[in-house]
Design a protein around this motif. Structure first.
Motif, mmCIF file in Angstrom:
data_model
loop_
_atom_site.group_PDB
_atom_site.id
_atom_site.type_symbol
_atom_site.label_atom_id
_atom_site.label_comp_id
_atom_site.label_asym_id
_atom_site.label_seq_id
_atom_site.Cartn_x
_atom_site.Cartn_y
_atom_site.Cartn_z
ATOM 1 N N GLU A 1 -4.428 -8.708 -4.027
ATOM 2 C CA GLU A 1 -4.835 -9.413 -2.800
ATOM 3 C C GLU A 1 -5.662 -10.643 -3.187
ATOM 4 O O GLU A 1 -6.758 -10.514 -3.720
ATOM 5 C CB GLU A 1 -5.661 -8.476 -1.909
ATOM 6 N N SER B 1 -9.905 -3.224 -8.884
ATOM 7 C CA SER B 1 -10.621 -2.255 -8.046
ATOM 8 C C SER B 1 -9.819 -2.087 -6.759
ATOM 9 O O SER B 1 -8.837 -2.795 -6.526
ATOM 10 C CB SER B 1 -12.012 -2.787 -7.715
ATOM 11 N N LYS B 2 -10.259 -1.168 -5.916
ATOM 12 C CA LYS B 2 -9.515 -0.904 -4.676
ATOM 13 C C LYS B 2 -9.442 -2.160 -3.812
ATOM 14 O O LYS B 2 -8.429 -2.445 -3.187
ATOM 15 C CB LYS B 2 -10.192 0.238 -3.916
ATOM 16 N N GLU B 3 -10.524 -2.942 -3.822
ATOM 17 C CA GLU B 3 -10.572 -4.154 -2.971
ATOM 18 C C GLU B 3 -9.573 -5.210 -3.452
ATOM 19 O O GLU B 3 -9.156 -6.069 -2.692
ATOM 20 C CB GLU B 3 -11.981 -4.782 -2.977
ATOM 21 N N LEU B 4 -9.232 -5.140 -4.740
ATOM 22 C CA LEU B 4 -8.361 -6.174 -5.311
ATOM 23 C C LEU B 4 -6.874 -5.901 -5.027
ATOM 24 O O LEU B 4 -6.033 -6.773 -5.180
ATOM 25 C CB LEU B 4 -8.585 -6.228 -6.832
ATOM 26 N N GLU C 1 -7.195 -12.863 -1.403
ATOM 27 C CA GLU C 1 -8.388 -13.103 -0.587
ATOM 28 C C GLU C 1 -9.629 -12.755 -1.405
ATOM 29 O O GLU C 1 -9.749 -11.662 -1.946
ATOM 30 C CB GLU C 1 -8.318 -12.193 0.650
ATOM 31 N N GLY C 2 -10.570 -13.680 -1.521
ATOM 32 C CA GLY C 2 -11.799 -13.356 -2.258
ATOM 33 C C GLY C 2 -11.730 -13.691 -3.735
ATOM 34 O O GLY C 2 -12.724 -13.581 -4.444
ATOM 35 N N THR D 1 -3.607 -5.191 -2.719
ATOM 36 C CA THR D 1 -3.247 -5.673 -1.383
ATOM 37 C C THR D 1 -2.602 -4.583 -0.536
ATOM 38 O O THR D 1 -1.949 -3.678 -1.060
ATOM 39 C CB THR D 1 -2.302 -6.888 -1.483
ATOM 40 N N ASN D 2 -2.804 -4.696 0.792
ATOM 41 C CA ASN D 2 -2.117 -3.807 1.743
ATOM 42 C C ASN D 2 -1.075 -4.588 2.535
ATOM 43 O O ASN D 2 -0.515 -4.076 3.492
ATOM 44 C CB ASN D 2 -3.125 -3.183 2.717
ATOM 45 N N ASP E 1 0.826 -1.210 0.000
ATOM 46 C CA ASP E 1 0.000 0.000 0.000
ATOM 47 C C ASP E 1 0.863 1.266 0.000
ATOM 48 O O ASP E 1 0.455 2.319 -0.475
ATOM 49 C CB ASP E 1 -0.969 -0.002 1.190
ATOM 50 N N ARG F 1 0.516 -11.255 -3.988
ATOM 51 C CA ARG F 1 0.695 -10.008 -3.230
ATOM 52 C C ARG F 1 1.919 -9.240 -3.735
ATOM 53 O O ARG F 1 1.925 -8.011 -3.720
ATOM 54 C CB ARG F 1 0.858 -10.318 -1.740
#
Length: 681
Positions: free
Chosen positions: A199, A368-371, A201-202, A373-374, A23, A194
Motif C-alpha cells: 500500500e 508490517s500489517k499497515e504496509l 499510502e504513507g 494493501t487491501n 487482502d 498495490r
C-alpha cells in the motif's frame, strides 16, 4: 469491505477480469502450503470481480479447491490412499523431473506427497521443459496403477496430465497498455505497488522509487541488480511469491550445472529457463567449481556462457539480495557497501562493474500489517505474463536526442543507466507511446543514483580508474546540467564533492570586530523580471550591502561575465543559509557575484569549492586579513578547494604544511578570473 478509491474504480473499469483484492490473497496464503501466485491464479479464475456477492461465491470455490488439492504436512498418506481407491487424485504441487538413465525414462518428483519416482511421459516433459531445472507449480492429475505396484521396483504413481499455473493468453500486453491510458503516471505507480501487495499510502517518494526499482529485473533482459539492506523488508518475497517466471536460490552452494549448463547432459540451466534468478542470503552463496564466479561474471557481462565449443545465450536477470548486519554509516566507515557479499565477489571491482544497479535496501520500510494493501491489484499471473512479454522490448530509443549524459559516465555506466531507465519506463508506460520529459527525468535520476552507488564502492576499494563519480545529465539540447548524488554519502548541509545546482555557492565570511568567521551557502534562483530580491527576513544589513556590490558589478561587467545575456531583464531571488554562529553575511560579494552569474549561465560551480572575498562598487578586491584562519575553516568544513583573492598569497605562508596538503588553494585577480576558475569545466 473496503471502500473503492479512484484508482480501484479506474482499474475496475479498464481491467475487469484481471483484478483481485489483495487482502483476500493473504487469508489463503497463510492457510495453504503454496506461493502467493498459486492462490492468486485461483482467485483470478473465480474472484476477478468487484461485486461482493461474486467474490464471496468465488472464495468458497477457491477454499474448496485449495483444501482438496493442496497437501498439508501429515496428509501425504491420505492423498496416496485416495489415488489408490479412486484410481486418480488431483493435486496442486511443485513438479520437477529428471531422466533415469537405467530405465531410459523420465521420473517426476512431487515434494508435497514425498514421491520421488512418479512415471511421466516424455511428451509431457518436452512440452514443459522447466520441470527439468527448477520445476513449477501445476494442477496435476495423478493416477495409481495397482498392476504396476505389484511388479518389483514398479512405479505405481503416474502423472496423467498437468496444467501450468500461469496465464496462457498472449495479448495481455495490449490490454495492459490500453488500461494504462486511463491513469495518471502517479496513479499507475501506486496501482503497480498495490499489484505486488504494497500500500503506497504513507510511503515517501524514495521508498516508492526503491520498490519500483525492485521490479526492473522482471521487465529487462540480462539485468544485474544488488539489494543489500536490513532484515524484514520483503527482499525475497517479490522473487519467490509474485511471479512463476522467477526462481529463488536460498544461500549455500550454487552449482554451475544447475545455474548455466550441465556439460554431461547438455541440459540448460536456470538462467535459460527463468526470467529472473535471485540469490537470497547472498553472503552464504558459493559455487561448486573454482571458476563458478568467473562463468557468472562472463554471463553478467555478455549474456553468454560456453559449453565446450558451443556458446549459449540466455536472458535471465541476476538478482543478489542480502542483509546488512550494521547500519549504512557504520558500513561506510569500516569498509564499503558490498561488504556483506561473498569473499570472492566483495572486493572484485570487475564483478561490481557488471552490476547495473545497487538498490538501497535501507530505503525500504520493514513489512508490517499497515504496509500491506487491501485494495485491488493485478492478478499475479497476468502481471508476470505482461512483465515477461515486456522483456522483448526496449525503451532506450526514447532517450535519443532528449537526454545527454555527463562526461563522468564510462561505457559500462552508460549501458547500466540505459538498461535501468528502459526497465523503469516499461513499468510505467507498458505501451509504446510518447513518454514525457518528467517521466524520463524520474527514471534517469533513479538509474544514475543506483549505478553511481556501485561506482562509489569501486572508488573506495582504491581503483584509480573509478575516480570520477560525478554523474550528471542534461534533458533537452538547451537544458541545465544536473548532478546526481547518492544520499548516504553526504548530508544536505555538508560540503560534498558534487557540484551544486546552478546559482548555488559555498562561501566563508571573514567576520568582523564582533563576529567570528562563518560558513554560508548562497542560493540564487533566476526568472523573468528585474532586480534582486533577498528572501531572508529580516535581511542582514551586511549581506544586503555585499549583495548590492555584486548586483552592480554584474550589470557593469555583464559582457565579460555572462556574454550577451542581459542581467537587467532577469529577476534574481536569493537566500542566505548560515551554518555557524555567524549570521550577518558580511563581505560575501565575490561569492554572490559568482552565484548570480552561474544562475544566469545555468552552469554549476565545482564540487567542494568555497569562494572567499569582497568586491567593491568599482570592481576592485578588498583585502582579506585572516586568510590562514579561513583556509583552516575550509579544511575543517570538508572543502576540497578554496578560491581567494591573489593578495592572500603572502599571508598563506603561515598555513601549516598539514593544512596546505588537505585543500587546493587557487587565487583570482578579478571577477572574470574568479568565475572561470569557479565553474565546472
Amino acid at each position: 469491505m473496503i471502500t473503492m478509491d479512484q484508482i480501484d474504480k479506474k482499474a475496475a473499469s479498464t481491467l475487469d477480469g484481471y483484478l483481485v483484492r489483495k487482502d483476500l490473497v493473504r487469508t489463503f496464503s497463510r492457510q495453504f502450503p503454496v506461493p502467493t501466485y498459486v492462490v492468486e491464479f485461483l482467485l483470478g479464475r473465480y474472484c476477478a470481480s468487484t461485486e461482493q456477492e461474486e467474490i464471496t461465491e468465488g472464495l468458497e470455490i477457491v477454499q474448496r479447491q485449495l483444501k482438496s488439492r493442496t497437501v498439508k504436512a501429515g496428509e501425504e498418506e491420505l492423498f496416496k490412499a485416495r489415488a489408490r481407491e479412486n484410481g486418480e487424485v488431483k493435486i496442486i504441487d511443485l513438479i520437477t523431473a529428471r531422466l533415469d538413465a537405467k530405465t531410459d525414462s523420465y521420473i517426476a518428483t512431487l515434494p508435497s506427497l514425498r514421491l520421488t519416482d512418479v512415471r511421466i511421459s516424455p511428451a509431457l516433459v518436452n512440452e514443459h521443459e522447466r520441470m527439468l531445472t527448477g520445476g513449477f507449480y501445476a494442477e496435476i492429475s495423478l493416477n495409481y496403477d495397482a498392476a504396476i505396484a505389484q511388479e518389483s521396483k514398479g512405479r505405481p504413481f503416474g502423472v496423467e496430465s498437468l496444467r501450468e499455473i500461469q496465464l496462457s493468453k498472449r495479448d495481455v500486453l495490449d490490454i495492459l497498455a490500453e488500461a494504462r491510458k486511463s491513469f495518471t503516471t502517479d496513479e499507475w505507480k501506486e496501482f503497480l505497488l498495490r499489484s505486488i501487495g504494497i500500500e503506497p499510502e504513507g510511503l515517501s517518494q524514495r521508498q516508492r522509487d526503491a520498490l519500483m526499482l525492485r521490479m526492473v529485473p522482471f521487465v529487462e533482459r540480462n539485468y544485474n541488480l544488488v539489494e543489500l539492506g536490513p532484515r524484514g523488508t520483503g527482499k525475497s518475497h517479490l522473487f519467490q511469491q509474485v511471479s512463476p517466471y522467477a526462481h529463488l536460490i536460498s544461500g549455500g552452494k550454487a552449482t554451475v550445472a544447475r545455474m548455466f549448463v550441465n556439460n554431461a547432459t547438455g541440459q540448460r540451466g536456470l538462467v535459460c529457463q527463468y526470467d529472473v534468478v535471485c540469490f537470497d542470503e547472498v553472503s552464504g552463496v558459493s559455487f561448486d567449481q573454482k571458476d563458478g564466479v568467473n562463468i557468472m561474471k562472463g554471463y553478467m557481462e555478455s549474456g553468454e556462457f560456453s559449453r565446450g565449443k558451443e556458446s549459449i545465450r540466455a536472458d535471465g536477470s541476476i538478482v543478489l539480495v542480502g542483509n546488512f548486519d550494521v547500519d549504512v554509516e557504520h558500513q561506510q566507515r569500516i569498509g564499503h557497501l558490498f561488504g556483506p557479499m561473498p569473499p570472492e565477489m566483495k572486493d572484485d571491482t570487475a564483478f561490481m562493474d557488471r552490476i547495473h544497479a545497487y538498490l538501497p535496501g535501507w530505503d525500504i520500510p520493514k513489512i508490517s500489517k499497515e504496509l500491506l494493501t487491501n485494495h485491488f491489484g493485478l492478478v499475479s499471473d497476468f502481471l508476470s505474463e505482461c512483465w515477461s512479454q515486456l522483456r522483448n522490448q526496449s525503451r532506450v530509443s526514447v532517450l535519443q536526442n532528449r537526454v545527454f549524459f555527463g562526461g563522468a559516465l564510462s561505457g559500462r555506466d552508460t549501458n547500466a543507466v540505459n538498461k535501468t531507465v528502459s526497465g523503469l519506463l516499461k513499468l510505467i508506460c507498458p505501451g509504446e507511446g510518447v513518454v514525457s520529459d518528467e517521466d524520463i527525468e524520474w527514471a534517469v535520476h533513479i538509474a544514475m543514483e543506483a549505478r553511481r552507488r556501485v561506482k562509489e564502492q569501486q572508488k573506495r576499494i582504491g581503483a584509480a580508474e573509478f575516480r570520477n563519480t560525478h554523474f550528471s545529465y542534461v534533458i533537452g539540447a538547451d537544458g541545465v546540467e544536473k548532478f546526481v548524488s547518492t544520499p548516504e554519502l553526504q548530508s544536505e548541509n555538508s560540503i560534498g564533492s558534487d557540484p551544486l545546482e546552478p546559482g548555488q555557492v559555498w562561501t566563508i565570511s571573514p567576520g568582523g570586530e564582533e563576529e567570528h568567521p562563518g560558513l554560508y551557502r548562497i542560493e540564487f534562483n533566476e526568472g523573468p523580471g528585474s532586480g534582486v530580491k533577498i528572501l531572508n527576513k529580516p535581511v542582514p544589513p551586511a549581506f544586503k550591502e555585499s549583495m548590492g556590490y555584486a548586483e552592480q558589478n554584474l550589470y557593469a561587467r555583464s559582457m565579460q561575465l555572462v556574454g550577451d545575456k542581459d542581467p537587467r531583464h532577469h529577476e534574481f531571488t536569493v537566500q542566505l543559509r548560515a551554518f555557524d554562529a555567524s549570521k550577518s553575511g558580511a563581505k560575501l560579494g565575490m561569492a554572490a557575484l559568482i552565484g548570480l552569474s552561474t544562475a544566469l549561465l545555468k552552469k554549476s560551480v565545482r564540487g567542494g569549492l568555497i569562494i572567499v572575498g569582497e568586491i567593491n562598487l568599482g570592481g576592485s578586491l578588498e583585502q582579506v586579513h585572516n586568510s590562514v584562519t579561513l583556509a583552516e575553516i575550509a579544511v575543517e568544513k570538508g572543502a576540497s578547494a578554496l578560491l581567494m583573492p591573489v593578495a592572500c598569497r603572502r599571508q598563506l605562508i603561515d598555513l601549516s604544511d598539514d593544512m596546505a596538503t588537505k585543500v587546493d588553494i587557487q587565487f583570482y585577480s578579478d571577477a572574470r578570473d574568479a568565475l572561470l576558475k569557479a565553474m565546472v569545466e
